[in-house]
Enzyme design. Sequence first.
Site, PDB file in Angstrom:
ATOM      1  N   ASP A 110      17.829   9.755   5.773  1.00  0.00           N
ATOM      2  CA  ASP A 110      17.189   8.805   6.701  1.00  0.00           C
ATOM      3  C   ASP A 110      16.186   9.485   7.645  1.00  0.00           C
ATOM      4  OD1 ASP A 110      19.278  10.046   8.057  1.00  0.00           O
ATOM      5  OD2 ASP A 110      20.011   8.218   9.017  1.00  0.00           O
ATOM      6  N   ARG A 132       0.848  -1.174   0.000  1.00  0.00           N
ATOM      7  CA  ARG A 132       0.000   0.000   0.000  1.00  0.00           C
ATOM      8  C   ARG A 132       0.883   1.223   0.000  1.00  0.00           C
ATOM      9  NH1 ARG A 132      -3.874  -0.112   4.727  1.00  0.00           N
ATOM     10  NH2 ARG A 132      -2.316  -1.588   5.461  1.00  0.00           N
ATOM     11  N   SER A 170      22.548   8.679   4.454  1.00  0.00           N
ATOM     12  CA  SER A 170      22.374   9.392   5.728  1.00  0.00           C
ATOM     13  C   SER A 170      23.494  10.384   6.002  1.00  0.00           C
ATOM     14  CB  SER A 170      22.295   8.378   6.870  1.00  0.00           C
ATOM     15  OG  SER A 170      21.467   7.316   6.503  1.00  0.00           O
TER      16      SER A 170
END
Length: 458
Positions: A198, A90, A145
């Site tokens: 991140d 989804r 990150s």
Amino acid sequence: MATPIAAKHVEKLARHRIDPNDITYTCDTQKEVVLDIVRQFTLSTEKLHEIKANFQEGMRKGLAKDGETLAMITSFGSFLALDVGGTNLRVVNVLLGGSGQISTRQAKYKIDEALKVGPAKALFVDEHQIRVHGGSAIQMGFTFSFPVLQTSINRGTLITWTKGFNASGMVGKDPVIMLQDAFNRRHVPVQVAALVNDTVGTLLAYAYNNPETAIGVIFGTGTNGAYIEQVDRIPKWRGPSQEREMIINMEFGAFDKERAVLPLTMFDNKLDRKSVNPSKQLFEKMIAGMYLGEITRNVLLHLIDRRLVFNGNISSDLNQMWTFETAYMSAIEADSTPTLHHTKKILEATLNFPPTSLNDRQIVKLVVELVGRRAARLGGVALAAILDHTGDYTQKTAIGIDGSLYEFYPSFDTDLLDCIEEMLGAEARQNVSIGLAQDGSGVGAALCALLASRNGDH
Ligand code: ADP
Ligand code: MG
């Protein structure tokens, strides 16, 4: 009856803290030096407020202009979150409304096997798997990150390395192009469709189940945060003006490069000096998982060198940098045995110390607690500063957090909430909730990749 061993690993350990006044000290000097360390690592409410005010000033500067200490990087692209079921995925398009609330629009897709591999694993896709998928390239989200100045959904340049990385020739380059070139050279049919920080990924992933999410934070190897900002409060934003809100990747690990407010001890300075990025990321170095064990090691070395613990004996293991892991701190914090049995095991079995006394172990535990609690309280100040800047604490608001330090360190979450209440009052305690966004960063990246490829954003 058998103990449910598995549960022990899943359950977060509880904290059992030591009171420095309950320790039977071996001599006056030991007491004096230990209490001095307690003083250095203890942050008063007044000090927290001073740090918070400075942090908020840093936020405003970073929103006004590029190149400031807090980079406050505006994020690009369509925002998504996802729910991975067995066969269906989804996808939730996260819409930033003008009112500070997030609304979502859902779609359900049957996802081909390629995408199930996910962003992290896609990096390690083996040839066998790739042949199975045949023809079309796998769309991959790349969670990177590190601070990146982003120019499009899958383009950006590295501003600086953090967290112990220092690979040469990367600053100023586009990590997506470097990764894409590497894939192309090896004929790996992967297309990097989205570049996601991140913190932003964590915010988006947490927002899927918690529409009132306003902040995403990392307490892992490093620390950083992202939050939803009103565009009219970002003077430096020159992009499309129909957007009313944006996600800001703060890069707050860089806070107080100027050393204006952070109460750096000699143990922090020693760590900084020996790091690969001296004088950078000072806030991160007081908070994040990569560093807490090393700060603790520095304090213990100081006590050993003054012959105040372990009879002045050192284990050769502890002589090496980075040998005192932050994970040991979690176990020591949770040690509730009267003899500090778990602490003994770490010191004697893992770190090869000669037999230790209860007094040694109490002092080790106290030092661990000081370093860990200071980290959580500084993290709490960052959260309180963001909540105060946006005013979000006056309504129900959620903070999604990813990272092993938050996940495993005993009572890190309680310390964060206590600190937010100490800064912002009882109303904040009632309205603000924090929770683990497990693999939030990876999930957010996968979603961005999917949406980018469907929208033809690149
Ligand atoms: P990353 O930052 O690469 O996404 P993590 O979120 O897993 O990875 O964070 C890794 C950091 O968490 C390491 O610095 C490590 O020291 C720390 N860490 C790992 N396990 C624990 C633990 N049980 N308690 C406290 N810190 C831990
Ligand atoms: Mg991570």
